[in-house]
Write a protein that holds these residues in place. Structure first.
Motif, PDB file in Angstrom:
ATOM      1  N   THR A 180       0.823  -1.227   0.000  1.00  0.00           N
ATOM      2  CA  THR A 180       0.000   0.000   0.000  1.00  0.00           C
ATOM      3  C   THR A 180       0.852   1.270   0.000  1.00  0.00           C
ATOM      4  O   THR A 180       0.386   2.308  -0.467  1.00  0.00           O
ATOM      5  N   ARG A 181       2.093   1.158   0.503  1.00  0.00           N
ATOM      6  CA  ARG A 181       2.945   2.348   0.531  1.00  0.00           C
ATOM      7  C   ARG A 181       3.388   2.756  -0.876  1.00  0.00           C
ATOM      8  O   ARG A 181       3.938   3.822  -1.083  1.00  0.00           O
ATOM      9  N   LEU A 182       3.143   1.847  -1.866  1.00  0.00           N
ATOM     10  CA  LEU A 182       3.522   2.174  -3.248  1.00  0.00           C
ATOM     11  C   LEU A 182       2.311   2.306  -4.173  1.00  0.00           C
ATOM     12  O   LEU A 182       2.442   2.186  -5.385  1.00  0.00           O
TER      13      LEU A 182
ATOM     14  N   LEU B  99      14.888 -12.536   4.071  1.00  0.00           N
ATOM     15  CA  LEU B  99      15.168 -11.203   3.520  1.00  0.00           C
ATOM     16  C   LEU B  99      13.845 -10.517   3.206  1.00  0.00           C
ATOM     17  O   LEU B  99      12.961 -11.134   2.599  1.00  0.00           O
ATOM     18  N   LEU B 100      13.704  -9.264   3.644  1.00  0.00           N
ATOM     19  CA  LEU B 100      12.502  -8.502   3.292  1.00  0.00           C
ATOM     20  C   LEU B 100      12.822  -7.693   2.037  1.00  0.00           C
ATOM     21  O   LEU B 100      13.795  -6.926   2.019  1.00  0.00           O
ATOM     22  N   PRO B 101      12.025  -7.899   0.974  1.00  0.00           N
ATOM     23  CA  PRO B 101      12.401  -7.344  -0.332  1.00  0.00           C
ATOM     24  C   PRO B 101      12.329  -5.817  -0.437  1.00  0.00           C
ATOM     25  O   PRO B 101      12.874  -5.260  -1.377  1.00  0.00           O
ATOM     26  N   ASP B 102      11.687  -5.145   0.521  1.00  0.00           N
ATOM     27  CA  ASP B 102      11.664  -3.667   0.480  1.00  0.00           C
ATOM     28  C   ASP B 102      13.030  -3.090   0.806  1.00  0.00           C
ATOM     29  O   ASP B 102      13.315  -1.944   0.479  1.00  0.00           O
ATOM     30  N   ASP B 103      13.846  -3.883   1.495  1.00  0.00           N
ATOM     31  CA  ASP B 103      15.123  -3.368   1.973  1.00  0.00           C
ATOM     32  C   ASP B 103      16.270  -3.852   1.097  1.00  0.00           C
ATOM     33  O   ASP B 103      16.630  -5.036   1.120  1.00  0.00           O
ATOM     34  N   LEU B 104      16.838  -2.939   0.334  1.00  0.00           N
ATOM     35  CA  LEU B 104      18.033  -3.305  -0.449  1.00  0.00           C
ATOM     36  C   LEU B 104      19.264  -2.796   0.293  1.00  0.00           C
ATOM     37  O   LEU B 104      19.243  -1.712   0.874  1.00  0.00           O
TER      38      LEU B 104
ATOM     39  N   SER C 108       8.791   4.806  15.022  1.00  0.00           N
ATOM     40  CA  SER C 108       7.518   4.071  14.965  1.00  0.00           C
ATOM     41  C   SER C 108       7.305   3.367  13.620  1.00  0.00           C
ATOM     42  O   SER C 108       6.290   2.726  13.385  1.00  0.00           O
ATOM     43  N   ARG C 109       8.277   3.474  12.714  1.00  0.00           N
ATOM     44  CA  ARG C 109       8.192   2.790  11.405  1.00  0.00           C
ATOM     45  C   ARG C 109       8.939   1.429  11.437  1.00  0.00           C
ATOM     46  O   ARG C 109       8.812   0.637  10.535  1.00  0.00           O
ATOM     47  N   TRP C 110       9.696   1.206  12.540  1.00  0.00           N
ATOM     48  CA  TRP C 110      10.592   0.055  12.567  1.00  0.00           C
ATOM     49  C   TRP C 110      10.421  -0.841  13.799  1.00  0.00           C
ATOM     50  O   TRP C 110       9.821  -0.447  14.778  1.00  0.00           O
ATOM     51  N   GLY C 111      11.087  -2.007  13.738  1.00  0.00           N
ATOM     52  CA  GLY C 111      11.346  -2.777  14.948  1.00  0.00           C
ATOM     53  C   GLY C 111      12.543  -2.096  15.595  1.00  0.00           C
ATOM     54  O   GLY C 111      13.499  -1.754  14.895  1.00  0.00           O
ATOM     55  N   ILE C 112      12.500  -1.871  16.905  1.00  0.00           N
ATOM     56  CA  ILE C 112      13.583  -1.120  17.574  1.00  0.00           C
ATOM     57  C   ILE C 112      14.223  -1.973  18.674  1.00  0.00           C
ATOM     58  O   ILE C 112      13.523  -2.651  19.421  1.00  0.00           O
TER      59      ILE C 112
ATOM     60  N   VAL D  48      11.294  -4.320  19.986  1.00  0.00           N
ATOM     61  CA  VAL D  48       9.883  -3.910  20.055  1.00  0.00           C
ATOM     62  C   VAL D  48       9.424  -3.487  18.663  1.00  0.00           C
ATOM     63  O   VAL D  48      10.122  -2.708  17.994  1.00  0.00           O
ATOM     64  N   GLU D  49       8.271  -3.973  18.251  1.00  0.00           N
ATOM     65  CA  GLU D  49       7.761  -3.611  16.923  1.00  0.00           C
ATOM     66  C   GLU D  49       7.120  -2.225  16.948  1.00  0.00           C
ATOM     67  O   GLU D  49       6.230  -1.946  17.745  1.00  0.00           O
ATOM     68  N   LYS D  50       7.628  -1.364  16.101  1.00  0.00           N
ATOM     69  CA  LYS D  50       7.085  -0.018  15.876  1.00  0.00           C
ATOM     70  C   LYS D  50       6.642   0.704  17.163  1.00  0.00           C
ATOM     71  O   LYS D  50       5.457   1.007  17.335  1.00  0.00           O
ATOM     72  N   PRO D  51       7.587   0.987  18.059  1.00  0.00           N
ATOM     73  CA  PRO D  51       7.221   1.686  19.295  1.00  0.00           C
ATOM     74  C   PRO D  51       6.972   3.180  19.063  1.00  0.00           C
ATOM     75  O   PRO D  51       7.402   3.718  18.030  1.00  0.00           O
TER      76      PRO D  51
ATOM     77  N   ALA E 114      17.430   0.330  14.582  1.00  0.00           N
ATOM     78  CA  ALA E 114      16.277  -0.341  13.973  1.00  0.00           C
ATOM     79  C   ALA E 114      16.635  -1.669  13.320  1.00  0.00           C
ATOM     80  O   ALA E 114      17.765  -1.870  12.862  1.00  0.00           O
ATOM     81  N   VAL E 115      15.634  -2.538  13.268  1.00  0.00           N
ATOM     82  CA  VAL E 115      15.746  -3.807  12.548  1.00  0.00           C
ATOM     83  C   VAL E 115      15.619  -3.505  11.056  1.00  0.00           C
ATOM     84  O   VAL E 115      14.655  -2.879  10.627  1.00  0.00           O
ATOM     85  N   ILE E 116      16.588  -3.952  10.267  1.00  0.00           N
ATOM     86  CA  ILE E 116      16.481  -3.859   8.809  1.00  0.00           C
ATOM     87  C   ILE E 116      16.226  -5.284   8.310  1.00  0.00           C
ATOM     88  O   ILE E 116      16.565  -6.258   8.982  1.00  0.00           O
ATOM     89  N   GLY E 117      15.590  -5.400   7.143  1.00  0.00           N
ATOM     90  CA  GLY E 117      15.026  -6.689   6.728  1.00  0.00           C
ATOM     91  C   GLY E 117      15.961  -7.825   6.348  1.00  0.00           C
ATOM     92  O   GLY E 117      15.862  -8.410   5.272  1.00  0.00           O
ATOM     93  N   ARG E 118      16.867  -8.211   7.225  1.00  0.00           N
ATOM     94  CA  ARG E 118      17.687  -9.414   7.056  1.00  0.00           C
ATOM     95  C   ARG E 118      17.719 -10.120   8.399  1.00  0.00           C
ATOM     96  O   ARG E 118      18.108  -9.509   9.414  1.00  0.00           O
ATOM     97  N   TYR E 119      17.339 -11.409   8.415  1.00  0.00           N
ATOM     98  CA  TYR E 119      17.261 -12.153   9.664  1.00  0.00           C
ATOM     99  C   TYR E 119      17.843 -13.546   9.480  1.00  0.00           C
ATOM    100  O   TYR E 119      17.557 -14.204   8.483  1.00  0.00           O
ATOM    101  N   ILE E 120      18.638 -14.008  10.455  1.00  0.00           N
ATOM    102  CA  ILE E 120      18.973 -15.438  10.512  1.00  0.00           C
ATOM    103  C   ILE E 120      18.196 -15.970  11.701  1.00  0.00           C
ATOM    104  O   ILE E 120      18.429 -15.560  12.843  1.00  0.00           O
TER     105      ILE E 120
ATOM    106  N   ILE F 117       6.930 -10.980  13.246  1.00  0.00           N
ATOM    107  CA  ILE F 117       8.096 -11.817  13.528  1.00  0.00           C
ATOM    108  C   ILE F 117       8.821 -11.264  14.756  1.00  0.00           C
ATOM    109  O   ILE F 117       9.364 -12.015  15.570  1.00  0.00           O
ATOM    110  N   THR F 118       8.811  -9.945  14.894  1.00  0.00           N
ATOM    111  CA  THR F 118       9.480  -9.283  16.028  1.00  0.00           C
ATOM    112  C   THR F 118       8.982  -9.841  17.363  1.00  0.00           C
ATOM    113  O   THR F 118       9.772 -10.070  18.275  1.00  0.00           O
ATOM    114  N   ASP F 119       7.671 -10.048  17.486  1.00  0.00           N
ATOM    115  CA  ASP F 119       7.110 -10.539  18.758  1.00  0.00           C
ATOM    116  C   ASP F 119       7.563 -11.979  19.034  1.00  0.00           C
ATOM    117  O   ASP F 119       7.852 -12.337  20.174  1.00  0.00           O
TER     118      ASP F 119
HETATM  119  C1  G1P Z   1       9.169  -4.935   8.942  1.00  0.00           C
HETATM  120  C2  G1P Z   1       9.423  -5.385  10.369  1.00  0.00           C
HETATM  121  C3  G1P Z   1      10.135  -4.281  11.163  1.00  0.00           C
HETATM  122  C4  G1P Z   1      11.431  -3.892  10.447  1.00  0.00           C
HETATM  123  C5  G1P Z   1      11.125  -3.493   8.992  1.00  0.00           C
HETATM  124  C6  G1P Z   1      12.412  -3.302   8.210  1.00  0.00           C
HETATM  125  O1  G1P Z   1       8.252  -3.870   8.959  1.00  0.00           O
HETATM  126  O2  G1P Z   1       8.212  -5.708  10.967  1.00  0.00           O
HETATM  127  O3  G1P Z   1      10.438  -4.743  12.454  1.00  0.00           O
HETATM  128  O4  G1P Z   1      12.061  -2.819  11.117  1.00  0.00           O
HETATM  129  O5  G1P Z   1      10.379  -4.522   8.326  1.00  0.00           O
HETATM  130  O6  G1P Z   1      12.141  -2.842   6.925  1.00  0.00           O
HETATM  131  P1  G1P Z   1       7.372  -3.470   7.648  1.00  0.00           P
HETATM  132  O7  G1P Z   1       8.331  -2.848   6.678  1.00  0.00           O
HETATM  133  O8  G1P Z   1       6.776  -4.727   7.131  1.00  0.00           O
HETATM  134  O9  G1P Z   1       6.353  -2.484   8.139  1.00  0.00           O
END
Ligand code: G1P
Length: 271
Positions: A14-16, A128-133, A166-170, A188-191, A201-207, A229-231
């Motif tokens: 939706t952000r795009l 890997l979260l594809p929004d994050d390059l 509040s946009r990120w996992g912190i 914490v997810e989006k505090p 902040a958490v960026i979209g790469r996780y092991i 996933i953060t929780d």
């Molecule tokens: C997801 C995660 C968030 C992380 C972010 C990184 O959020 O839930 O913890 O900081 O990716 O891009 P989303 O981008 O899905 O809102």
């Protein structure tokens, strides 16, 4: 070693909007190449052998992109264009590595991960979260090294502006264990700005460890009614599973918003 990666791709994007009303954002070209291909290259270069795509019926376009054999073969039969042959070979190489699973209701990243449960073979896997390059440096590769060195789960970390927490996992971090690597005490997810434990902040790469699936199976929806996933990660930390925040050195590009997407095109064209 880490051999499998998963990529959640069922998000609505939706952000795009308006582009994403008809188009899968992960196929939008960034400097002439679909965003998802940058992610695939990072995986392959990090030694990943199998990649699980979590898509939805609405995102079938992504599967079609990798299953367009007839289309390519017909063109190649008529005209042996080397550029077309090269593209076809590349798509074939990716196709051999990719498995598809479905998440038809957008219930959050945690729910997407749970869909891959029966396909994960080893004790740990990469997500890997594809929004994050992340450009210039293979973040997944350095995270795999940190994982092997510390026998821990790992997540990518970056300092962000306090007003954007509040946009990120912190994270709340404790001690440094090696160059770029820190023990995570809390995530914490989006505090809110007021309650955020830091501006890391958490960026979209996780092991992640396979044990995350037990947590996800019983997990209640969190922020915004989604399964995060953060929780599930926090539940594992509470049970003394070791998680490391890895301060990556590459250049981060956020392709999940319109402004970020435009900037990413410009930044990658300069590399
Ligand atoms: C997801 C995660 C968030 C992380 C972010 C990184 O959020 O839930 O913890 O900081 O990716 O891009 P989303 O981008 O899905 O809102």
């Amino acid at each position: 070693m880490i051999k499998q990666a998963i990529i959640p791709l069922a998000g609505l994007g939706t952000r795009l909007l308006p582009l994403t009303s008809v188009f899968a954002k992960e196929l939008l070209p960034i400097n002439g190449k679909p965003g998802i291909e940058y992610i695939l290259e990072e995986c392959i270069d990090a030694g990943i052998k199998e990649i699980i795509f979590i898509i939805s019926k609405k995102k079938m376009m992504i599967k079609k992109y990798f299953y367009s054999d007839t289309f390519y073969k017909n063109i190649i039969k008529k005209k042996k264009d080397p550029k077309v042959i090269e593209e076809y070979k590349k798509i074939q190489k990716y196709k051999k590595m990719i498995k598809f699973v479905y998440q038809n209701k957008p219930k959050g990243t945690g729910d997407a991960v749970l869909k891959t449960k029966k396909f994960i073979k080893d004790k740990y896997f990469l997500m890997l979260l594809p929004d994050d390059l992340i450009m210039n440096h293979n973040c997944s590769k350095s995270m795999i090294s940190a994982h092997l060195k510390h026998k821990s789960s790992v997540m990518a970390s970056m300092k962000v502006k306090k007003k954007t927490v509040s946009r990120w996992g912190i994270y709340n971090l404790t001690k440094k264990v090696s160059k770029h690597n820190f023990i995570i005490k809390e995530v914490v997810e989006k505090p809110s700005i007021k309650s955020a434990p830091s501006n890391k902040a958490v960026i979209g790469r996780y092991i992640l460890p396979k044990t995350i699936f037990n947590k996800l199976s019983n997990q209640k929806p969190g922020k915004g009614g989604e399964i995060h996933i953060t929780d599930a990660i926090q539940s594992l930390i509470n049970e003394n599973e070791s998680f490391i925040a890895h301060n990556f050195t590459g250049k981060y590009l956020d392709c999940g918003t319109m402004n970020g997407f435009i900037k990413s095109n410009i930044e990658i064209s300069k590399l």
